[in-house]
Design an enzyme around this catalytic site. Structure first.
Site, short mmCIF file in Angstrom:
data_model
loop_
_atom_site.label_atom_id
_atom_site.label_comp_id
_atom_site.label_asym_id
_atom_site.label_seq_id
_atom_site.Cartn_x
_atom_site.Cartn_y
_atom_site.Cartn_z
N ASP A 1 -4.69 15.53 -7.37
CA ASP A 1 -5.62 14.57 -7.96
C ASP A 1 -6.05 15.14 -9.31
OD1 ASP A 1 -7.89 13.05 -8.75
OD2 ASP A 1 -8.38 12.60 -6.67
N VAL B 1 -2.03 4.14 3.06
CA VAL B 1 -3.14 3.22 3.38
C VAL B 1 -3.93 2.92 2.10
CG1 VAL B 1 -3.48 3.80 5.83
CG2 VAL B 1 -4.69 5.10 4.09
N ARG C 1 -2.67 1.36 -1.60
CA ARG C 1 -2.24 0.06 -2.09
C ARG C 1 -0.72 0.03 -2.15
NH1 ARG C 1 -6.23 -1.57 -0.78
NH2 ARG C 1 -7.90 -2.67 -1.89
N ASP D 1 0.33 0.56 5.65
CA ASP D 1 -0.72 -0.43 5.97
C ASP D 1 -0.84 -1.47 4.86
OD1 ASP D 1 -2.98 -1.42 7.48
OD2 ASP D 1 -4.29 -0.53 5.95
N GLU E 1 1.09 -9.22 -0.05
CA GLU E 1 0.52 -9.32 1.30
C GLU E 1 0.24 -10.77 1.65
OE1 GLU E 1 -2.80 -6.60 1.69
OE2 GLU E 1 -1.51 -4.87 1.33
N HIS F 1 -2.65 -4.35 6.80
CA HIS F 1 -3.82 -3.96 6.00
C HIS F 1 -5.07 -3.86 6.89
CE1 HIS F 1 -5.52 -4.08 1.64
NE2 HIS F 1 -6.27 -3.31 2.41
N GLY G 1 -6.73 -0.92 7.43
CA GLY G 1 -7.48 0.32 7.17
C GLY G 1 -8.98 0.19 7.33
N ALA G 2 -9.53 -0.91 6.83
CA ALA G 2 -10.99 -1.06 6.86
C ALA G 2 -11.45 -1.86 8.06
CB ALA G 2 -11.45 -1.76 5.58
N1 LIG Z 1 -6.01 0.23 3.67
C1 LIG Z 1 -7.28 -0.05 3.56
O1 LIG Z 1 -7.78 -0.93 4.23
C2 LIG Z 1 -8.12 0.71 2.60
C3 LIG Z 1 -9.45 1.00 2.92
C4 LIG Z 1 -10.21 1.71 1.99
C5 LIG Z 1 -9.65 2.11 0.80
N2 LIG Z 1 -8.38 1.77 0.52
C6 LIG Z 1 -7.73 2.18 -0.72
O2 LIG Z 1 -7.63 3.58 -0.70
C7 LIG Z 1 -7.66 4.08 -2.03
C8 LIG Z 1 -8.66 5.20 -2.14
O3 LIG Z 1 -9.95 4.73 -1.85
P1 LIG Z 1 -11.20 5.72 -2.05
O4 LIG Z 1 -12.38 5.00 -1.53
O5 LIG Z 1 -10.87 7.05 -1.54
O6 LIG Z 1 -11.26 5.75 -3.64
P2 LIG Z 1 -11.82 6.94 -4.54
O7 LIG Z 1 -12.05 6.35 -5.85
O8 LIG Z 1 -12.95 7.61 -3.85
O9 LIG Z 1 -10.62 7.96 -4.63
C9 LIG Z 1 -9.47 7.74 -5.38
C10 LIG Z 1 -9.03 9.07 -5.93
O10 LIG Z 1 -7.76 8.89 -6.56
C11 LIG Z 1 -7.73 9.74 -7.66
N3 LIG Z 1 -6.68 9.37 -8.59
C12 LIG Z 1 -6.72 8.47 -9.61
N4 LIG Z 1 -5.55 8.45 -10.25
C13 LIG Z 1 -4.75 9.35 -9.64
C14 LIG Z 1 -3.42 9.79 -9.85
N5 LIG Z 1 -2.68 9.30 -10.84
N6 LIG Z 1 -2.93 10.73 -9.02
C15 LIG Z 1 -3.68 11.23 -8.03
N7 LIG Z 1 -4.95 10.86 -7.78
C16 LIG Z 1 -5.47 9.93 -8.58
C17 LIG Z 1 -9.12 9.65 -8.24
O11 LIG Z 1 -9.41 10.75 -9.04
C18 LIG Z 1 -9.96 9.62 -6.99
O12 LIG Z 1 -10.40 10.93 -6.64
C19 LIG Z 1 -7.96 2.87 -2.90
O13 LIG Z 1 -6.74 2.37 -3.38
C20 LIG Z 1 -8.55 1.89 -1.95
O14 LIG Z 1 -8.39 0.58 -2.39
C21 LIG Z 1 -7.59 1.09 1.39
O1 LIG Z 2 -9.95 -1.53 -0.65
C1 LIG Z 2 -10.42 -1.67 0.46
O2 LIG Z 2 -11.63 -1.58 0.71
C2 LIG Z 2 -9.50 -1.88 1.58
O3 LIG Z 2 -8.22 -2.10 1.15
C3 LIG Z 2 -9.96 -2.89 2.55
O4 LIG Z 2 -9.57 -4.18 2.18
P1 LIG Z 2 -10.06 -5.39 3.10
O5 LIG Z 2 -11.51 -5.55 2.82
O6 LIG Z 2 -9.28 -6.56 2.66
O7 LIG Z 2 -9.81 -4.99 4.50
#
Ligand SMILES: NC(=O)c1ccc[n+]([C@@H]2O[C@H](COP(=O)([O-])OP(=O)(O)OC[C@H]3O[C@@H](n4cnc5c(N)ncnc54)[C@H](O)[C@@H]3O)[C@@H](O)[C@H]2O)c1
Ligand SMILES: O=C(O)[C@H](O)COP(=O)(O)O
Length: 597
Positions: free
Chosen positions: A224, A283, A285, A309, A314, A333, A335-336
């Site tokens: 990161d 999980v 994007r 996920d 989608e 999808h 995750g949440a």
């Molecule tokens: N599948 C789901 O349902 C679900 C649920 C929650 C979050 N998410 C996704 O998970 C991801 C992370 O969420 P989060 O809450 O931890 O976000 P966050 O902002 O807390 O963490 C993201 C991290 O990625 C880092 N980053 C940015 N560019 C980067 C790169 N080029 N290489 C490596 N690291 C890099 C940032 O510095 C940051 O620390 C997001 O894409 C979010 O949308 C998905």
């Molecule tokens: O970015 C997020 O918070 C997750 O991908 C969850 O997405 P959702 O709210 O559509 O489940």
């Protein structure tokens, strides 16, 4: 259980305007060249329906937890309408003040265009805001808030669930048993203990995944570029370069946001750098993986398995080779999607949306600066001063002069790091632009609006000695290369210049051009240039008195006794045209102007 951690920063000066304040007031008097609006509108949002005495309307376009809906209902009319087509969303949005979505709704530029300025807040019930056109939101002055913390643990747990399920072929074996088979040799898995897991993106979810993977006995590394190494070290994780992560990992788990820099960050070239037999979990994007390249890497044996996920599209197409691949485990999808996380995001986003509709600054604002509560409290009177100076300065510009360059000077004994001027600049911009346009300017769109109008606002600091008890000593606004309706407002360098200070918490106008005055910035102001002589205050005061116009302040600034002087008169009500004409007809008055605040 995940609970709401959103905080709203109450800003008492951000009030919902009254009915009157929505009605533009046009000066009937011929010397007042600009239509001006009397109200000081909320800094962030203004609720059209609320302004007219009704409740605002919130459109909830995707399923939201009950607790969030209840919170919204206490303040707004809530319209839950799921599975809208893009066209239906565009039609509905023109009747809504706020919109709440998850990841399944595209909030495109067309949505903001269709709202015709009514939509003031978009709440994303989750983290990722890649489905919201942030640039368009900002241009339209629409605040975007998200719920960044309530689903973190759920996403991390789902990542770990996929990691373990993939390693032990849980989904494939389950399908096989349900199909009447018993293939114990086919579904021999791999162990996690002792394996290297590379967490790509060490933010909220990534660090929770890392913590849990350590508990499973894995060696965890992370990549990161923006994460502090001490946070990683604190949980026993080494931060490594991108290439080192790819080359050493047995498992890769993706947790970065989808941005132009991370789009398809796993592609043919980067798969080629991975250890043969690597296993991948996503999980984050779908777009961070080149999905066609992943299919090639699976077929070439570089990637042994993947658990996904999220997908570029989608839901993914039914015939997607990736989804159908036998070594790929997929979830829709999810995750949440835990009861706890959905309740948490619903509360988090509902609180932020209601707060924003009330005119509060949300701590989870995505497209506006976040200003700590204590800073806001301290800056409150200066924020008012800033807007009013902007309003006064622009009304002094003579019709036909194009306003292009504005210089703002802040005189302060505070160090530059102790004085955040973003709010002040935004409010000066609001003051400068709103009286001469139909644009609604707020903290979200101030810089954009100024840029779009070709207005360059430069800022300068005068560093004062002495006690930095107050954030600012004075603010000065200068408009260059224009003519003035009130020649005495021109500085010695040929710019319109107004200066103000806060005294006892109240904004005052303290300088016009080279003339020192002192009048509270309340109501409206009449500025007169006259030959300094006895009886002038009385003469003008009685003209206003006869018209029942209440004078709240009067002050005379002069160069020398019996020479030219500028009289500033603060009035509570708008004088009639006749009264203003009578003032203009007083022989000693050389010029005057009526300015609305
Ligand atoms: N599948 C789901 O349902 C679900 C649920 C929650 C979050 N998410 C996704 O998970 C991801 C992370 O969420 P989060 O809450 O931890 O976000 P966050 O902002 O807390 O963490 C993201 C991290 O990625 C880092 N980053 C940015 N560019 C980067 C790169 N080029 N290489 C490596 N690291 C890099 C940032 O510095 C940051 O620390 C997001 O894409 C979010 O949308 C998905
Ligand atoms: O970015 C997020 O918070 C997750 O991908 C969850 O997405 P959702 O709210 O559509 O489940």
């Amino acid at each position: 259980m995940a609970t709401s951690s959103s905080q709203t920063l109450r800003t008492p000066f951000l009030k919902t305007p009254s009915l009157n304040s929505k009605l533009p007031l046009y000066s009937a008097f011929s010397v007042a060249i600009h239509p001006t609006r009397r109200s000081v509108k909320p800094l962030v949002v203004v609720v059209s329906a609320a302004a007219l005495g009704g409740k605002p309307t919130v459109l909830v376009a995707e399923k939201l937890g009950d607790a969030g809906i209840e919170l919204l209902k206490e303040f707004a009319n809530v319209d839950c309408a799921y599975n809208l087509s893009p066209e239906e969303l565009c039609t509905k949005i023109s009747l809504c003040d706020a919109l709440i979505v998850r990841s399944g709704t595209k909030v495109s530029r067309e949505v903001f265009e269709s709202s015709a300025g009514r939509l003031k807040v978009v709440g994303r019930a989750g983290v990722g805001i890649d489905n919201v056109d942030l640039a368009a939101a900002t241009e339209y002055g629409c605040l975007v808030v998200n719920a960044p913390t309530a689903n973190t643990v759920a996403a991390a747990e789902h990542g770990i669930a996929l990691l373990a399920a993939m390693a032990r072929n849980v989904a494939q074996a389950d399908a096989s048993v349900k199909a009447g088979k018993w293939q114990r040799n086919k579904y021999v898995g791999v162990s996690l203990v002792g394996k290297t897991l590379a967490v790509m993106g060490f933010g909220k979810v990534g660090s929770e995944v890392a913590r849990r993977a350590k508990g499973l006995g894995m060696h965890v590394i992370a990549h990161d570029p923006y994460a502090p190494s001490d946070r990683a070290r604190a949980i026993g994780v080494d931060l490594v370069s991108f290439d080192e992560a790819l080359a050493t990992a047995d498992f890769i788990s993706l947790h970065m946001p989808l941005t132009p820099a991370t789009s398809k960050i796993l592609n043919d070239e980067t798969f080629a750098k991975m250890k043969k037999g690597v296993r991948i979990v996503n999980v984050a994007r779908g777009g961070v993986i080149d999905e066609e390249a992943l299919v090639r890497a699976l077929d070439a044996g570089i990637v042994a398995q993947a658990a996904l996920d999220v997908f570029t599209q989608e839901p993914p197409p039914k015939d997607s080779k990736l989804v159908q691949h036998e070594r790929v485990t997929v979830t829709p999808h999810l995750g949440a999607s835990t009861m706890e996380a959905q309740e948490g995001v619903a509360i988090e986003v509902a609180e932020a949306v209601v707060g924003a509709l009330k005119g509060e600054l949300a701590a989870t604002a995505v497209n506006a600066p976040m200003v700590p509560a204590e800073v806001l409290t301290e800056l409150k009177p200066y924020v008012e001063l800033a807007e009013k100076l902007g309003r006064l300065a622009v009304q002094l510009v003579a019709g036909g002069s194009g306003m292009k360059t504005v210089k703002v000077t802040y005189a302060s004994a505070r160090g530059p790091d102790d004085l955040d001027t973003r709010l002040l600049r935004a409010m000066i911009t609001k003051g400068l632009i709103e009286p001469i346009s139909s644009v609604f300017v707020n903290l979200v769109n101030a810089d954009f609006t100024a840029k779009q109008r070709g207005l360059k606002i430069t800022e300068e600091r005068i560093n004062l000695d002495g006690s930095p008890e107050n954030p600012l000593d004075f603010i000065q606004v200068q408009i260059a290369n224009v003519e003035s309706r009130f020649a005495s407002s021109m500085s010695e360098h040929g710019e319109i210049k107004v200066e103000g200070r806060v005294k006892d918490g109240i904004p005052h106008l303290t300088k016009v051009g080279s003339f020192e005055v002192d009048v509270t910035l309340e109501g409206s102001i009449i500025l007169c240039r006259q030959v300094d002589q006895p009886g002038m205050i009385g003469t003008v005061g009685s003209i206003l008195g006869e018209e029942n116009v209440n004078v709240n302040f009067m002050s005379v600034g002069r160069i020398a006794p019996r020479k030219q002087a500028v009289m500033a008169i603060g009035v509570d009500d708008q004088p009639s045209n006749e009264a203003l004409k009578k003032i203009g007809d007083v022989p000693a008055i050389e010029e005057f102007v009526f300015l609305k605040l």
